[in-house]
Design a protein around this motif. Structure first.
Motif: not given
Length: 145
Positions: A35-43
């Protein structure tokens, strides 16, 4: 056995797809996903949302269970999961490697390690138990003793 391409197609409009989870390989002995880290998976604190990491690991373990369903099984469901979060990241890609621990007729236990691909740092250790589901017997034709 499902292919990574087919699983990614199935998940495209589900939570794994929305988070950008991609299955990269699947066999009876191992599943890999990332999974690429992006705004959808950032707290809101700017780090990976723990639920995103758990979703990556649970998706990988579920795919392993799917590839290993016993004969006659119709599906599975997660009945227990645990995650130990050892680190986090703000950018890059996290990768998950999943292996079976127990392959029973009624339950399976899977372990996963989630790591940051660029640094090699372990992000989380994960274990889940899957309950194997079978079609319900036709009680009208079953003789109860």
């Amino acid at each position: 056995m499902p292919t990574p391409e087919r699983l990614n197609e199935i998940f495209a409009d589900k939570l794994p797809g929305c988070l950008g989870i991609v299955v990269t390989s699947i066999s009876k002995a191992e599943v890999r996903a990332e999974m690429e880290i992006n705004q959808a998976n950032i707290a809101p604190n700017g780090f990976l949302f723990a639920g995103s990491v758990v979703t990556l690991a649970d998706t990988s373990c579920g795919n392993g269970c799917l590839a290993n369903l016993p004969e006659g099984a119709s599906g599975f469901t997660t009945i227990e999961l645990k995650s130990n979060h050892l680190g986090t990241a703000r950018e890059g890609t996290i990768a998950c490697v999943t292996h079976p621990v127990h392959m029973g007729r009624t339950t399976q236990v899977w372990d996963a390690v989630v790591s940051h691909r660029q640094s090699g740092k372990t992000i989380a250790l994960f274990r889940c138990t899957q309950m194997i589901l079978y079609p319900q017997a036709d009680l009208n034709q079953t003789v109860l003793l």
